[in-house]
Write an enzyme that holds these catalytic residues in place. Structure first.
Site, PDB file in Angstrom:
ATOM      1  N   ASP A 139      -4.885  -2.727  -6.032  1.00  0.00           N
ATOM      2  CA  ASP A 139      -4.363  -1.465  -5.354  1.00  0.00           C
ATOM      3  C   ASP A 139      -4.612  -1.453  -3.909  1.00  0.00           C
ATOM      4  OD1 ASP A 139      -4.412   1.564  -6.335  1.00  0.00           O
ATOM      5  OD2 ASP A 139      -5.349   1.194  -4.554  1.00  0.00           O
ATOM      6  N   TYR A 193      -3.544   1.676   4.510  1.00  0.00           N
ATOM      7  CA  TYR A 193      -4.606   0.722   4.497  1.00  0.00           C
ATOM      8  C   TYR A 193      -4.352  -0.314   5.569  1.00  0.00           C
ATOM      9  CZ  TYR A 193      -6.056   2.847   0.007  1.00  0.00           C
ATOM     10  OH  TYR A 193      -6.522   3.434  -0.953  1.00  0.00           O
ATOM     11  N   LYS A 201       1.082   2.457  -2.003  1.00  0.00           N
ATOM     12  CA  LYS A 201       1.241   3.919  -2.003  1.00  0.00           C
ATOM     13  C   LYS A 201       2.065   4.304  -0.796  1.00  0.00           C
ATOM     14  CE  LYS A 201      -3.532   4.091  -3.901  1.00  0.00           C
ATOM     15  NZ  LYS A 201      -4.051   2.964  -3.030  1.00  0.00           N
ATOM     16  N   HIS A 232       0.767   9.134  -1.895  1.00  0.00           N
ATOM     17  CA  HIS A 232      -0.588   8.728  -1.518  1.00  0.00           C
ATOM     18  C   HIS A 232      -1.451  10.437  -1.650  1.00  0.00           C
ATOM     19  CE1 HIS A 232      -3.430   6.055   0.567  1.00  0.00           C
ATOM     20  NE2 HIS A 232      -4.300   6.907  -0.259  1.00  0.00           N
ATOM     21  N   LEU A 253     -17.771   4.791  -7.383  1.00  0.00           N
ATOM     22  CA  LEU A 253     -19.126   4.633  -7.007  1.00  0.00           C
ATOM     23  C   LEU A 253     -19.378   5.654  -6.302  1.00  0.00           C
ATOM     24  CD1 LEU A 253     -19.324   0.841  -7.175  1.00  0.00           C
ATOM     25  CD2 LEU A 253     -19.431   2.298  -9.015  1.00  0.00           C
ATOM     26  N   SER A 280     -14.914  -4.409  -3.050  1.00  0.00           N
ATOM     27  CA  SER A 280     -15.851  -4.871  -2.461  1.00  0.00           C
ATOM     28  C   SER A 280     -15.282  -6.343  -1.710  1.00  0.00           C
ATOM     29  CB  SER A 280     -17.003  -5.572  -3.504  1.00  0.00           C
ATOM     30  OG  SER A 280     -17.902  -6.366  -3.066  1.00  0.00           O
ATOM     31  N   ARG A 305     -20.498  -9.343  -5.896  1.00  0.00           N
ATOM     32  CA  ARG A 305     -20.503  -8.088  -6.462  1.00  0.00           C
ATOM     33  C   ARG A 305     -19.212  -7.913  -6.961  1.00  0.00           C
ATOM     34  NH1 ARG A 305     -22.139  -5.245  -1.823  1.00  0.00           N
ATOM     35  NH2 ARG A 305     -24.160  -5.760  -2.784  1.00  0.00           N
TER      36      ARG A 305
END
Length: 285
Positions: free
Chosen positions: A57, A62, A87, A120, A202, A243, A248
């Site tokens: 994604d 970005y 997006k 978005h 998270l 991450s 991770r």
């Protein structure tokens, strides 16, 4: 005399898939690249693909569609085995500008199509998202994206799209985590066949130290992040943790093998506290 055996590599976790309202399937656990600089994105996405992720994604804003596309091209993984989401940014809303922005995203990604294209933000003060949606419907009809959806849309924004009487959004990607559970948004989506996808699943780490989460994690021998991601999966949400750390990245993927009890899920459900970390869609323009 027997020869020593070579230890086998750990099995890649099997990620469940969900079916969108147009029959297209999407991996329920994907990899997000929000706030990853473009020059670091290729390595991060490559690590995710190597670990076993097949859904990536990204977004125009970005600034890392190029790095994402490079990792996809270098991976050697068949395009049909990948699910790529990008997006449309707010400044490009409007019919003609949406079509131009989509072309630009495809060029940066180095792809002929994407699997999911999202608006978005609704940016309600601009009131352009209906014209934008009509452009999305054209891209979908032309087969340039396999599914279309929205991000950060509240029920009132979704209702206006539904009132057009055309394509129903396949996905609504919203901030969702134990401290912000978006129950009204999710209920509206479920009523109309729109899957909820969680960004910031998270809470940017804000809920990882919650005693309820850490107690469950300790009992299960899991990480707090794995517990939260499994909670999302059990609730039927698509989830896209981010991450840049390979260990991770693998740990997050292994959340699919964590097993929560009904009591665990209820305890996490009770943490809802309107703990929004990003802007509110009604006010972000």
């Amino acid at each position: 005399m027997t020869s020593p055996t070579t230890p086998s590599a750990p099995a890649t976790p099997t990620v469940p898939a969900l079916t969108l309202n147009n029959g297209v399937t999407i991996p329920q656990l994907g990899f997000g690249v929000f706030q990853v600089p473009d020059d670091e994105t290729t390595e991060a996405v490559a690590s995710a693909l190597e670990a076993g992720y097949r859904s990536i994604d990204t977004a125009a804003i970005y600034g890392n569609e190029v790095g994402t596309g490079r990792a996809i091209a270098e991976s050697g993984i068949a395009r049909d085995d990948l699910f790529v989401t990008t997006k449309l940014w707010n400044a490009d809303q409007g019919y003609d500008s949406t079509l131009r922005a989509f072309d630009d995203s495809l060029e940066k990604l180095g792809l002929d199509t994407v699997d999911l294209y999202l608006i978005h933000w609704p940016t309600p003060a601009k009131d352009l998202y209906l014209d934008t949606w009509r452009a999305f419907e054209r891209l979908y009809a032309e087969g340039r994206t396999r599914a279309i959806g929205v991000s950060n849309f509240e029920p009132e924004h979704l209702q206006r799209i539904l009132d057009l009487g055309g394509t129903v959004p396949a996905v609504n990607q919203v901030e969702a985590h134990p401290a912000l559970q978006q129950r009204a948004v999710q209920a509206f989506g479920a009523e109309h066949g729109i899957l909820t996808e969680a960004w910031s699943p998270l809470a940017q780490g804000a809920v990882l130290g919650d005693p309820t989460i850490t107690d469950i994690a300790t009992r299960l021998g899991a990480t707090p992040a794995q517990v939260i991601l499994r909670w999302h999966l059990d609730a039927g949400r698509i989830v896209i943790p981010k991450s840049v750390t390979p260990t991770r990245i693998r740990e997050n993927l292994a959340s699919v093998d964590v097993q929560l009890t009904v009591e665990d899920r209820a305890a996490i459900d009770a943490l809802d506290a309107d703990g929004r970390t990003g802007p509110h869609p009604a006010d972000f323009n």
